[in-house]
Design an enzyme around this catalytic site. Structure first.
Site, PDB file in Angstrom:
ATOM      1  N   HIS A  58      -9.874  36.134  -0.125  1.00 10.58           N
ATOM      2  CA  HIS A  58      -8.424  36.048  -0.334  1.00 10.58           C
ATOM      3  C   HIS A  58      -7.786  37.087   0.577  1.00 10.58           C
ATOM      4  CE1 HIS A  58      -8.881  33.658  -4.087  1.00 10.58           C
ATOM      5  NE2 HIS A  58     -10.013  34.332  -4.184  1.00 10.58           N
ATOM      6  N   PHE A  59      -7.332  36.661   1.743  1.00 13.15           N
ATOM      7  CA  PHE A  59      -6.720  37.616   2.675  1.00 13.15           C
ATOM      8  C   PHE A  59      -5.218  37.770   2.458  1.00 13.15           C
ATOM      9  CE2 PHE A  59     -10.203  37.873   6.230  1.00 13.15           C
ATOM     10  CZ  PHE A  59     -10.992  38.621   5.366  1.00 13.15           C
ATOM     11  N   ARG A  60      -4.673  37.069   1.454  1.00 17.26           N
ATOM     12  CA  ARG A  60      -3.346  37.379   0.889  1.00 17.26           C
ATOM     13  C   ARG A  60      -2.151  37.089   1.774  1.00 17.26           C
ATOM     14  NH1 ARG A  60      -5.357  37.277  -3.977  1.00 17.26           N
ATOM     15  NH2 ARG A  60      -6.356  39.158  -4.743  1.00 17.26           N
ATOM     16  N   ASN A  90      -4.496  30.548  -2.657  1.00 13.04           N
ATOM     17  CA  ASN A  90      -3.555  31.089  -3.658  1.00 13.04           C
ATOM     18  C   ASN A  90      -2.695  32.219  -3.097  1.00 13.04           C
ATOM     19  OD1 ASN A  90      -5.788  32.800  -3.517  1.00 13.04           O
ATOM     20  ND2 ASN A  90      -5.675  33.406  -5.665  1.00 13.04           N
ATOM     21  N   LYS A 139      -9.423  23.390  -2.707  1.00 16.99           N
ATOM     22  CA  LYS A 139      -9.768  24.242  -3.852  1.00 16.99           C
ATOM     23  C   LYS A 139      -9.035  23.752  -5.083  1.00 16.99           C
ATOM     24  CE  LYS A 139     -11.214  28.304  -5.738  1.00 16.99           C
ATOM     25  NZ  LYS A 139     -11.079  29.677  -5.271  1.00 16.99           N
ATOM     26  N   HIS A 170     -12.860  26.298  -9.032  1.00 14.13           N
ATOM     27  CA  HIS A 170     -12.859  27.478  -9.890  1.00 14.13           C
ATOM     28  C   HIS A 170     -12.837  26.954 -11.324  1.00 14.13           C
ATOM     29  CE1 HIS A 170     -11.187  31.651 -11.079  1.00 14.13           C
ATOM     30  NE2 HIS A 170     -11.522  31.005 -12.187  1.00 14.13           N
ATOM     31  N   HIS A 196     -18.029  31.170  -7.429  1.00 17.59           N
ATOM     32  CA  HIS A 196     -18.378  32.256  -8.363  1.00 17.59           C
ATOM     33  C   HIS A 196     -18.937  31.821  -9.717  1.00 17.59           C
ATOM     34  CE1 HIS A 196     -14.368  31.176  -9.604  1.00 17.59           C
ATOM     35  NE2 HIS A 196     -13.771  31.885  -8.668  1.00 17.59           N
ATOM     36  N   ASP A 268     -15.819  36.579  -2.699  1.00 19.48           N
ATOM     37  CA  ASP A 268     -14.607  36.486  -3.525  1.00 19.48           C
ATOM     38  C   ASP A 268     -13.779  37.764  -3.372  1.00 19.48           C
ATOM     39  OD1 ASP A 268     -12.646  35.472  -5.089  1.00 19.48           O
ATOM     40  OD2 ASP A 268     -13.783  35.478  -6.953  1.00 19.48           O
ATOM     41  N   HIS A 272      -6.506  44.021  -4.695  1.00 16.59           N
ATOM     42  CA  HIS A 272      -5.240  44.375  -5.354  1.00 16.59           C
ATOM     43  C   HIS A 272      -5.105  45.886  -5.206  1.00 16.59           C
ATOM     44  CE1 HIS A 272      -4.855  40.445  -7.276  1.00 16.59           C
ATOM     45  NE2 HIS A 272      -6.124  40.516  -7.613  1.00 16.59           N
TER      46      HIS A 272
HETATM   47  O1  DOR Z   1     -10.498  37.707  -9.987  1.00 19.96           O
HETATM   48  C1  DOR Z   1     -10.048  36.862  -9.256  1.00 19.96           C
HETATM   49  N1  DOR Z   1      -9.100  37.168  -8.358  1.00 19.96           N
HETATM   50  N2  DOR Z   1     -10.508  35.623  -9.332  1.00 19.96           N
HETATM   51  C2  DOR Z   1      -9.960  34.617  -8.634  1.00 19.96           C
HETATM   52  O2  DOR Z   1     -10.387  33.509  -8.772  1.00 19.96           O
HETATM   53  C3  DOR Z   1      -8.791  34.855  -7.775  1.00 19.96           C
HETATM   54  C4  DOR Z   1      -8.727  36.257  -7.356  1.00 19.96           C
HETATM   55  C5  DOR Z   1      -7.428  36.656  -6.739  1.00 19.96           C
HETATM   56  O3  DOR Z   1      -6.910  35.915  -5.904  1.00 19.96           O
HETATM   57  O4  DOR Z   1      -6.932  37.729  -7.054  1.00 19.96           O
HETATM   58 ZN    ZN Z   2     -11.516  33.612  -5.452  1.00 21.63          ZN
END
Ligand code: DOR
Ligand code: ZN
Length: 400
Positions: A58-60, A90, A139, A170, A196, A268, A272
């Protein structure tokens, strides 16, 4: 022409000392010869692995770039011996429309490792799913996590399975079983890949059904190297979806690696900020691109995994499952994506050393034996002994 000398490589289960000749970003020759080259890199008899393909990050970007972006995330990946990543949808906005996909494509061009994009299933975007081009997979979120992409309607879920050649799911607990049942009922020839897998039960649901040939399973390093006991020590900093499970579940995932029911390991990487994790309603996820390979090499040194298994789980199988062209193997004609690893290097994981924007790791302080020392992407040295060079990589292509 670049000559990478003194590479210890594994071919057909045997170890050889070879030189790798690279031209225009491709491996042109693997031999004992010392061909003429403009540049020589000495691997110093270290093992050289195919660059890792991390099929889950997840490179956000866009939208959540205070946590990570494609440059910081990809530099962290390069430091971890990863040369290709698949980015999850996401983000904000989510990658659930053709417009958002094209936008992310432009943004991702800043990446220093190769990248593929995973499209998201929303509740109403089947037409977009069918139109999406050059995507790694679709996904499908069947359980709650970061972002707002949860899909509940099983008829719609079956439609997604039919519309997408490969759906990454997921799902947690009983939902893994529900997903397999819905997939089975849909009677499609397409495939599903569980992200995961975190428990013995989930692995069993995923890999023991009559459609098992069309189903693959990924595990994340945090479920291999931590269990629920670590929650007491780390609190929110060890909270992710799916949650850490029991020691018994952890053991079952390692057994899955040994018996072949686990197909891939994906980090994964879900960064944060520390401030966000310290809030009452903290977000879920832990970073992982920089520590995945060091943890696995340390496990190799502890006789828990072989280098061949690491290569299969982190290079070959991701390339095969996602049908990524010319990657995952050290072969003439393939892309020169390589990770040079020093199996004897001992070093602690230190938050201060991390390149991820979030600057923390649940493994802080842990001394690991076995670290990537040089990472080569498309024939360019992108990471070498602590330093990262900003050379842009490219989007991967798929054989489908
Ligand atoms: O813990 C998680 N964080 N699980 C996920 O499936 C998504 C991820 C996130 O994008 O923060
Ligand atoms: Zn993920």
């Amino acid at each position: 022409m670049i000559l990478i000398k003194n590479c210890r490589i594994i071919v057909n289960e045997k170890v050889f000392l070879k030189n790798i000749l690279v031209k225009n970003g491709k491996i042109v020759k693997i031999s004992n010869k010392e061909a003429f080259a403009d540049k020589i890199i000495d691997a110093k008899n270290n093992f050289v692995l195919p660059g890792l393909i991390d099929c889950h990050v997840h490179f956000r970007e866009p939208g959540l770039t205070h946590k990570e972006d494609f440059l910081t995330g990809s530099m962290a990946a390069a430091k971890g011996g990863i040369t290709t990543i698949l980015d999850m949808p996401n983000t904000t906005p989510p990658t659930t429309t053709i417009g958002a996909l094209e936008e992310k494509r432009k943004i991702a061009a800043k990446s220093v490792v190769n990248y593929g994009l995973v499209f998201g299933a929303a509740n109403d975007n089947l037409a977009e799913i069918k139109k999406a081009k050059n995507i790694a997979a679709v996904k499908l979120y069947m359980d709650y996590t970061t972002g707002d992409l949860k899909v509940d309607d099983f008829e719609y879920i079956a439609d997604v399975f039919k519309a997408s050649k490969l759906t990454v799911i997921h799902a947690e607990g009983e939902n893994v079983k529900n997903a397999v049942e819905a997939f089975s009922k849909s009677k499609t020839k397409n495939r599903i890949h569980f992200a995961h897998i975190s428990s013995e039960k989930e692995l069993d649901y995923a890999k023991n059904s009559k459609v098992r040939k069309q189903v693959t399973a990924e595990v994340a390093p945090h479920h291999l190297f931590m269990n629920e006991n670590d929650l007491q020590r780390l609190g929110a900093f060890a909270e992710m979806k799916p949650r850490l499970k029991t020691e018994n579940d952890q053991k079952a995932l390692w057994e899955g690696i040994k018996n072949g029911s686990v197909d891939t390991i994906g980090s994964d990487h879900a960064p944060h900020l520390i401030e966000e994790k310290e809030q009452g309603n903290y977000p879920f996820g832990v970073p992982g691109v920089e520590t995945m390979l060091p943890l696995l090499l340390d496990a190799f040194n502890n006789n828990k995994i072989t280098l061949r298994e690491i290569m299969k789980l982190c290079c070959e199988n991701p390339a095969k499952i996602f049908k990524i062209k010319n990657k995952g193997f050290l072969k003439e004609g393939f892309d020169a994506d390589l990770a040079i690893v020093d199996l004897d290097k001992r070093q602690a994981v230190r938050n201060d050393d991390l390149l991820t924007k979030c600057k923390w790791s649940p493994y802080e302080g842990k001394i690991l034996k076995g670290w990537p020392v040089t990472t080569i992407v498309n024939g360019n040295v992108v990471y070498d002994n602590g330093g990262v060079v900003d050379v842009k990589a490219r989007e991967v292509q798929y054989a489908r």
